[in-house]
Design an enzyme around this catalytic site. Sequence first.
Site, mmCIF file in Angstrom:
data_model
loop_
_atom_site.group_PDB
_atom_site.id
_atom_site.type_symbol
_atom_site.label_atom_id
_atom_site.label_comp_id
_atom_site.label_asym_id
_atom_site.label_seq_id
_atom_site.Cartn_x
_atom_site.Cartn_y
_atom_site.Cartn_z
ATOM 1 C CG ASP A 209 -15.914 -4.628 -34.211
ATOM 2 O OD1 ASP A 209 -15.672 -5.673 -34.851
ATOM 3 O OD2 ASP A 209 -15.597 -4.477 -33.026
ATOM 4 N NE ARG B 219 -25.521 -4.954 -36.642
ATOM 5 C CZ ARG B 219 -25.632 -5.854 -35.653
ATOM 6 N NH1 ARG B 219 -26.805 -6.365 -35.324
ATOM 7 N NH2 ARG B 219 -24.558 -6.238 -34.992
HETATM 8 P P1 ITT Z 1 -17.730 -9.411 -39.220
HETATM 9 O O1 ITT Z 1 -16.446 -9.025 -38.537
HETATM 10 O O2 ITT Z 1 -17.525 -10.116 -40.525
HETATM 11 O O3 ITT Z 1 -18.677 -8.245 -39.329
HETATM 12 P P2 ITT Z 1 -18.266 -10.867 -36.753
HETATM 13 O O4 ITT Z 1 -19.382 -11.741 -36.296
HETATM 14 O O5 ITT Z 1 -16.859 -11.387 -36.568
HETATM 15 O O6 ITT Z 1 -18.517 -10.502 -38.312
HETATM 16 P P3 ITT Z 1 -17.810 -8.806 -34.792
HETATM 17 O O7 ITT Z 1 -16.347 -9.040 -34.699
HETATM 18 O O8 ITT Z 1 -18.320 -7.385 -34.795
HETATM 19 O O9 ITT Z 1 -18.428 -9.468 -36.102
HETATM 20 O O10 ITT Z 1 -18.494 -9.610 -33.605
HETATM 21 C C1 ITT Z 1 -19.757 -9.289 -33.197
HETATM 22 C C2 ITT Z 1 -20.310 -10.411 -32.337
HETATM 23 O O11 ITT Z 1 -21.108 -9.832 -31.284
HETATM 24 C C3 ITT Z 1 -21.262 -11.283 -33.146
HETATM 25 O O12 ITT Z 1 -20.578 -12.380 -33.734
HETATM 26 C C4 ITT Z 1 -22.281 -11.702 -32.102
HETATM 27 O O13 ITT Z 1 -21.805 -12.803 -31.363
HETATM 28 C C5 ITT Z 1 -22.331 -10.487 -31.178
HETATM 29 N N1 ITT Z 1 -23.400 -9.554 -31.616
HETATM 30 C C6 ITT Z 1 -23.256 -8.357 -32.252
HETATM 31 N N2 ITT Z 1 -24.448 -7.827 -32.550
HETATM 32 C C7 ITT Z 1 -25.362 -8.698 -32.101
HETATM 33 C C8 ITT Z 1 -26.775 -8.727 -32.129
HETATM 34 O O14 ITT Z 1 -27.491 -7.771 -32.720
HETATM 35 N N3 ITT Z 1 -27.385 -9.762 -31.568
HETATM 36 C C9 ITT Z 1 -26.693 -10.756 -30.975
HETATM 37 N N4 ITT Z 1 -25.361 -10.837 -30.937
HETATM 38 C C10 ITT Z 1 -24.696 -9.812 -31.488
#
Ligand code: ITT
Length: 200
Positions: free
Chosen positions: A71, A183
């Site tokens: 997350d 990450r």
């Molecule tokens: P899962 O829950 O299936 O893992 P998700 O996209 O819904 O997928 P999150 O709830 O953790 O995951 O949301 C994380 C969001 O934060 C992601 O959709 C991106 O918009 C942003 N994000 C996270 N890591 C990032 C990265 O390395 N680079 C750019 N944006 C990132």
Amino acid sequence: MSRKLIVATGNRGKVKEINAIVAEMGFDVQSLLDLEGAPEIIEDRDTFEGNAAKKAQTVFDVFGVPTLADDSGLVVDALDGAPGVYSARYGGPGLSDIERYEKLLHELRDVPDEQRTARFECALAFVETGTPPRIFRGTIEGKISYSPSGDNGFGYDPVFIPIERQCTMAELSDENKKKISHRGRALRAFEKWLKQTVDQ
Ligand code: ITT
């Protein structure tokens, strides 16, 4: 024989980044993109750690295979920490990554350079038989740019300038993003812990 691991995410950008690292650790990896019957998970916790733990535990309970969940999100100081745990849903459901970061740039249109500080945060949760979720964290500090640049990575990468860099995260190679990203850091903490548990 390699050890099975489910990466409990349906986000293609995360799958690519996580798989590259955990496959090197010797895991036989599947993500929610490869599996049928993946449960729907409501991300209703108010911390990255809480949501990661919920995702990992829910998926582990369905498949019974060691599971790693991520997350993560972008925390912007001028927006009192938003979008934070709501990063994937910022601006409402159904927006594209581009529409979401355009909204962010619009919200910050009058914010001067020195107040555009932000960070990406990542919590990884690992669940295997009989243990509560173990959490590993990673952060990268930076600033929000005035316009998007670069097309590598995903999400908010085109508008995030890592500290001590002159370019956005989307202008870094996969290899360089992995070295400095939230990450990449959390994954290295996970790897370190795994090695310690194997050595014991
Ligand atoms: P899962 O829950 O299936 O893992 P998700 O996209 O819904 O997928 P999150 O709830 O953790 O995951 O949301 C994380 C969001 O934060 C992601 O959709 C991106 O918009 C942003 N994000 C996270 N890591 C990032 C990265 O390395 N680079 C750019 N944006 C990132």
